[in-house]
Write a protein that holds these residues in place. Structure first.
Motif, PDB file in Angstrom:
ATOM      1  N   LEU A  28      72.894  77.539 -20.535  1.00  0.00           N
ATOM      2  CA  LEU A  28      72.461  78.413 -19.442  1.00  0.00           C
ATOM      3  C   LEU A  28      71.434  79.425 -19.933  1.00  0.00           C
ATOM      4  O   LEU A  28      70.460  79.732 -19.238  1.00  0.00           O
ATOM      5  N   ARG A  29      71.665  79.929 -21.133  1.00  0.00           N
ATOM      6  CA  ARG A  29      70.708  80.898 -21.674  1.00  0.00           C
ATOM      7  C   ARG A  29      69.362  80.252 -21.944  1.00  0.00           C
ATOM      8  O   ARG A  29      68.305  80.847 -21.681  1.00  0.00           O
ATOM      9  N   LEU A  30      69.378  79.022 -22.472  1.00  0.00           N
ATOM     10  CA  LEU A  30      68.126  78.329 -22.742  1.00  0.00           C
ATOM     11  C   LEU A  30      67.356  78.059 -21.456  1.00  0.00           C
ATOM     12  O   LEU A  30      66.131  78.168 -21.413  1.00  0.00           O
ATOM     13  N   ILE A  31      68.084  77.702 -20.398  1.00  0.00           N
ATOM     14  CA  ILE A  31      67.442  77.502 -19.098  1.00  0.00           C
ATOM     15  C   ILE A  31      66.809  78.801 -18.619  1.00  0.00           C
ATOM     16  O   ILE A  31      65.679  78.827 -18.118  1.00  0.00           O
ATOM     17  N   ASP A  32      67.537  79.898 -18.800  1.00  0.00           N
ATOM     18  CA  ASP A  32      67.040  81.208 -18.387  1.00  0.00           C
ATOM     19  C   ASP A  32      65.787  81.577 -19.171  1.00  0.00           C
ATOM     20  O   ASP A  32      64.812  82.094 -18.623  1.00  0.00           O
TER      21      ASP A  32
END
Length: 239
Positions: free
Chosen positions: A222-226
């Protein structure tokens, strides 16, 4: 920082593990714990259980009765309690894979955190961390187990870049150490290494039965997507 799977795991066949007792102090002798593990948990006690109890007591924890299970999940076998009220315990899986040791966990009323996959790895890590601070009190408390598991001075002689690197290379795999490794990769802007380390964390052979690695890895993704969607945040947020 808990395993969501533990609260859905059925208790072992023996109903004795569900008995609740008032939490009481016991001596540092492991006889009560050995008896409980053999006769109630119906499994083999860890070889260096006595030495672990010595170490826990030496660092200020209060050794408690293995039957002091009030408020704890039924699979936990209490060893000691610290000043914050959390309990260091062994975890008795009802259907553990063949050859799997009992993990060492920290237990609160609302969950469980994996400290080490077995007693020896936990003692070993404690001794390495103490040696890195030039201490020796816990090493002496571990007695022959300490001499067997760790040679004092080995960390400084290893010339590894940091304590976490030594622990992962020489001692074993630990959830908090792997998570710090992921965080460092993010701080350095190395997102590929962060993702690879997170995926490695989820391998079933490392921490069987624990849900924490999968939750943590999902948060990494999720952080990488963000970060992909907001380039200005890259390298500025901690995992």
């Amino acid at each position: 920082m808990v395993s969501p799977l533990l609260h859905r795991t059925p208790p072992p066949p023996t109903s004795s593990l569900l008995f609740r007792h008032r939490r009481t102090r016991v001596s540092c002798s492991s006889s009560a714990h050995v008896s409980f593990i053999k006769n109630v948990a119906v499994t083999e006690p860890p070889l260096h259980l006595q030495h672990l109890l010595n170490v826990l007591q030496t660092r200020g924890e209060t050794v408690i009765s293995p039957g002091a299970k009030q408020g704890l999940i039924p699979l936990a076998i209490p060893l000691s309690q610290n000043l914050s009220g959390s309990v260091t315990a062994l975890l008795r899986w009802p259907t553990a894979p063949p050859g799997m040791d009992m993990p060492v966990v920290e237990v609160w009323r609302n969950g469980v955190w994996l400290l080490a996959r077995n007693v020896d790895e936990y003692i070993h890590r404690i001794l390495v961390e103490e040696d890195a601070k030039d201490g020796s009190k816990l090493y002496h408390a571990a007695a022959e187990a300490g001499e067997t598991l760790y040679r004092k001075g080995d960390f400084s002689e290893s010339r590894l870049e940091n304590l976490d690197s030594y622990v992962l290379k020489k001692v074993g795999m630990f959830p908090d150490v792997l998570e710090r490794k992921v965080s460092r990769h993010f701080e350095e802007g190395d997102h590929v290494s962060a993702m690879v380390t997170g995926e490695f964390y989820t391998k079933n052979a490392l921490f069987p039965g624990f849900g924490r690695p999968f939750v943590y890895y999902a948060n990494i993704l999720l952080r990488l997507i963000d970060l992909q969607g907001r380039p200005e945040l890259r390298g500025k947020r901690r995992c």
